[in-house]
Every structure is written in structure tokens, then in C-alpha cells.
Design a protein around this motif. Structure first.
Motif, short mmCIF file in Angstrom:
data_model
loop_
_atom_site.label_atom_id
_atom_site.label_comp_id
_atom_site.label_asym_id
_atom_site.label_seq_id
_atom_site.Cartn_x
_atom_site.Cartn_y
_atom_site.Cartn_z
N ALA A 120 32.83 46.54 43.31
CA ALA A 120 33.71 46.85 43.98
C ALA A 120 34.63 45.54 44.59
CB ALA A 120 33.62 47.79 44.96
N ARG A 121 33.66 44.79 44.88
CA ARG A 121 34.47 43.23 45.55
C ARG A 121 34.85 42.41 44.56
NH1 ARG A 121 29.56 44.11 48.93
NH2 ARG A 121 28.35 42.92 47.97
N VAL A 122 34.60 42.79 43.23
CA VAL A 122 34.86 42.01 42.11
C VAL A 122 36.05 42.49 41.09
CG1 VAL A 122 33.36 40.16 42.22
CG2 VAL A 122 32.98 42.16 40.71
N ARG A 123 36.13 43.70 41.26
CA ARG A 123 37.06 44.42 40.03
C ARG A 123 38.38 44.23 40.50
NH1 ARG A 123 35.41 50.46 39.49
NH2 ARG A 123 37.38 50.84 38.50
N ASP A 124 39.16 44.22 39.40
CA ASP A 124 40.70 44.28 39.64
C ASP A 124 41.10 45.68 39.79
OD1 ASP A 124 43.55 44.28 39.26
OD2 ASP A 124 43.37 42.76 37.91
N VAL A 125 41.36 46.25 41.02
CA VAL A 125 41.72 47.45 41.46
C VAL A 125 43.09 48.30 40.58
CG1 VAL A 125 40.55 47.72 43.61
CG2 VAL A 125 43.01 46.97 43.66
#
Ligand SMILES: C[S@@+](CC[C@H](N)C(=O)[O-])C[C@H]1O[C@@H](n2cnc3c(N)ncnc32)[C@H](O)[C@@H]1O
Length: 374
Positions: free
Chosen positions: A226-231
């Protein structure tokens, strides 16, 4: 005459070839890539480079043989939308769990709650598995714990995450030798000499420890991703036969690693999950499954299957978009496959695949075929 190492390396795309030291297993299986093992996947670093080289950021990528979802996960990390198709229901469950957007606070609360309940799972003695596979492959205690955990799952909103945890624990708790977890043939009853640990080992008796450990590990991995994915980006998972079912284009590129003829049975490698979760088994539609063998007829059926998938994918591409196929083409099938699918081969890149795992280690190369509609 044997080639020298320099000659060999001159033929390789060194940006696509990594040594174990440069890219250790823990990095290749970072965050959600390791919420469940999968035999036959490619590595996210390869996907990252190929997306960056060939597809405009923000584009929509199709993987018609999406497997464990490496393309989808990396696409989200690199800022692309992605669609993944796979015929195996477990692979689709795994992909959905890896790529779904989560409310992390709620997920954390649920997984910690489920974890706390594992200690009080009181296996009922009477629950000897009715299914032969489960009776053969699990010690009675392990089977009872897996069933008790399975009974908890409907209490939670994140039931699919817990289904993946259950499957991973079921994989580890099989009566299989530690060095042979990928494709064990016979249940291992009693002590054995373990090639992996270089000592005498015993088959597993209980699943509770794995359930506890994997519940918390899965939470950590989803949080890390969740810290690195593009939301802003989305992944879509299609459970279906890529020769027939709607793919949902238009796409800005295809990136895939197809099955090979007669090598891996993609349903069978996760048999425990199908047995425990009652998943839809469509193994007769797997292209190139090991069970179909490598007769001339089987190879032609394989060729025809891959041609059909690539032709359909190509038909949904935006003009000029690439088809990138990562393949070990040792039977030299892909020149003809691409031509029959209406694709023109532009480049054939060669990469060295570093295989760390003991008994399967060895020199191994694969090609990245770069093609576009003719
Ligand atoms: C080499 S694996 C892909 C692995 C993937 N690149 C990864 O990193 O996890 C090939 C996949 O093709 C799937 N497959 C086989 N026949 C199929 C079909 N007819 N339609 C869609 N997928 C199929 C298999 O289930 C398997 O997961």
C-alpha cells in the motif's frame, strides 16, 4: 566448441539479467509477491523494466496468462492500469487479494482478530476429512485446525485474504518433504533425510503455527505494498479462458509469460486450495498442461492455443502498441506462433535467469520477444 563467458554475455541483455547477489530472493518476492508461493512466475524487476521501456506511463496493460499476478502488481507500482486473465481460479483469488484496494485499519483489525482466535481453535476429533486427498496429505491434527480456521472465514469482510492465508498454511502443513514443496508426488509419512536442511526432518503434524504466522505476514505485506502502489491505478482480474472470454480492451500493451508445453500443471500445484475451498476446477482448459504431455498432437494444440490468445489480445491493442512475451522457447515454437497470430517480431532479447533453489538450480536462459501487429 564451447563459447567463452564473454561471448555468452555479449548475447545477453544485461539490464534484464541479475545475479543472486544483485537481486536476492527477498527482493524478488517483496511485499505482496510472496503472500503465497507460485511455481512458474517471472520477477517484478523484469516487468518493471519492460513496462518502462515499451509502454507509456499511465497506459493499460494486459496479461492474458496472468498467473500469480506479477504483471498486475508491478503495473500498479509503476503507475499503469492492468487486466489479468487466468483459467485457474486459485490464481485469480490470489491476484484479487494482492491487488485489491484496502482500508488498512479495518483489514488490520480483522486479521489480528482472526489470528487471536487461532489459539482457541478446538479441533473436533470427529472431523476426519471425507476427501481422500485431505486424508492422505494431512496429519489429523493439521486437517482439523485447517477446517476450524476455514469455519471462521465467513465471519470476516476480508474473507478472500483469509482464504489465501488458509491456502498458504495448507501448503506448508502438507505431509511433504521440505525440499519438495513445489510438486510433491507422494505423502511423506515418517522421518526422512532432508536435502534442504541437511538433517533428519519429520512431516508436519499441526497447521496452527503456520496459520498464525501467515495471517500476520500477509497483513504486513499488504501494508508494505500500500505504501508503494499508485492509488490512481486499477487492476482487473478475469477468471476465464483467454482464447474465448472477453478481455476488456483497448490496451496499450501486452506483457505476459505463457505456459510451456508439458511442464507445469497450474491447477494441480495448488490442489490443496481447490480441495479446501471448493474452487471451480477448469484444468481441462489449461493450455500446455503437463497432463497433456508433449506428443506432436499436444504440441500442435499448444501452438493453436497460444496463437488464439495472442491474436485476440492483438486485436484489442491500440495502434502501434507492443506485445511482449517472456518465454523459454527451447522448442523453437514462437517464430511460427507470432506469425500465425498476425504479429511481427521486432526484437528477441535474451536474458540469464538466475535460479537459486537447490535442486532446480542451473544455467537457464529465456527470451523476451518484442512484437507488434503486422
Ligand atoms: C507461466 S504462468 C504465468 C505466470 C505469471 N507471469 C506470474 O508471474 O505469476 C502461465 C499461466 O497461464 C494460465 N493459463 C493456462 N491456460 C490458460 C487459458 N486457456 N486462459 C488463461 N490462462 C491460462 C495458467 O493457469 C498459468 O497461471
Amino acid at each position: 566448441m564451447a563459447v567463452t563467458q564473454d561471448e555468452l554475455y555479449a548475447t545477453l541483455d544485461l539490464d534484464l539479467s541479475w545475479s543472486e547477489a544483485a537481486l536476492p530472493e527477498r527482493v524478488r518476492t517483496k511485499h505482496v509477491h510472496r503472500v503465497h508461493p507460485y511455481h512458474g512466475k517471472f520477477i517484478p524487476q523484469l516487468v518493471e523494466i519492460l513496462l518502462g521501456r515499451y509502454i507509456e506511463p499511465g497506459g493499460h496493460v494486459l496479461d492474458p496468462f496472468a498467473g500469480s499476478g506479477t504483471t498486475l502488481v508491478q503495473a500498479l507500482e509503476s503507475g499503469y492500469d492492468a487486466t489479468g486473465v487466468d483459467i485457474a481460479a486459485f490464481n485469480c483469488l490470489l491476484m484479487r487479494v494482492k491487488t485489491a484496494p484496502y482500508d488498512l485499519a479495518e483489514l488490520g483489525e480483522e486479521l489480528r482478530d482472526a489470528c487471536a482466535r487461532i489459539d482457541s481453535l478446538v479441533p473436533r476429533r470427529s472431523r476426519v476429512p471425507r476427501r481422500r486427498y485431505l486424508r492422505d496429505w494431512y496429519a489429523p491434527q493439521a486437517a482439523a485446525e485447517l477446517f476450524a480456521f476455514r469455519d471462521l472465514i465467513p465471519d470476516y469482510r476480508h474473507a478472500d485474504v483469509l482464504r489465501v492465508v488458509l491456502s498458504r498454511a495448507a501448503r506448508s502443513a502438507r505431509r511433504a518433504a521440505h525440499f519438495d514443496l513445489e510438486a510433491p508426488r507422494e505423502p511423506q509419512i515418517g522421518e526422512y533425510w532432508c536435502h534442504k536442511h541437511r538433517r533428519t526432518c519429520r512431516p508436519v503434524e499441526s497447521a496452527a503455527g503456520f496459520l498464525r504466522r501467515y495471517t500476520l505476514d500477509t497483513l504486513e505485506r499488504i501494508e508494505e505494498f500500500a505504501r508503494v502502489r499508485d492509488v490512481e491505478r486499477e487492476a482487473r482480474v478475469v477468471h476465464g479462458d483467454a482464447r474465448e472470454d472477453a478481455l476488456g480492451g483497448p490496451f496499450d500493451g501486452v506483457l505476459t509469460s505463457p505456459p510451456y508445453p508439458g511442464l507445469i500443471d497450474y491447477h494441480e500445484q495448488h490442489r490443496y486450495a481447490y480441495e479446501l475451498l471448493g474452487l471451480d476446477d477448469r484444468r481441462e482448459r489449461e493450455i500446455g498442461a503437463a497432463a497433456f504431455g508433449t506428443s506432436l498432437a499436444a504440441i500442435e494444440a499448444y501452438r493453436a492455443g497460444i496463437v488464439a490468445v495472442l491474436a485476440r489480445a492483438a486485436a484489442e491493442l491500440r495502434p502501434g502498441a507492443p506485445v511482449l512475451v517472456v518465454v523459454n522457447d527451447r522448442r523453437d515454437l514462437y517464430g511460427e506462433i507470432l506469425a500465425r497470430a498476425g504479429l511481427r517480431l521486432e526484437e528477441r532479447l535474451r536474458r540469464h535467469v538466475n535460479r537459486r533453489t537447490g535442486r532446480r538450480a542451473g544455467e537457464y536462459y529465456e527470451d523476451v520477444l518484442v512484437a507488434r501487429p503486422a
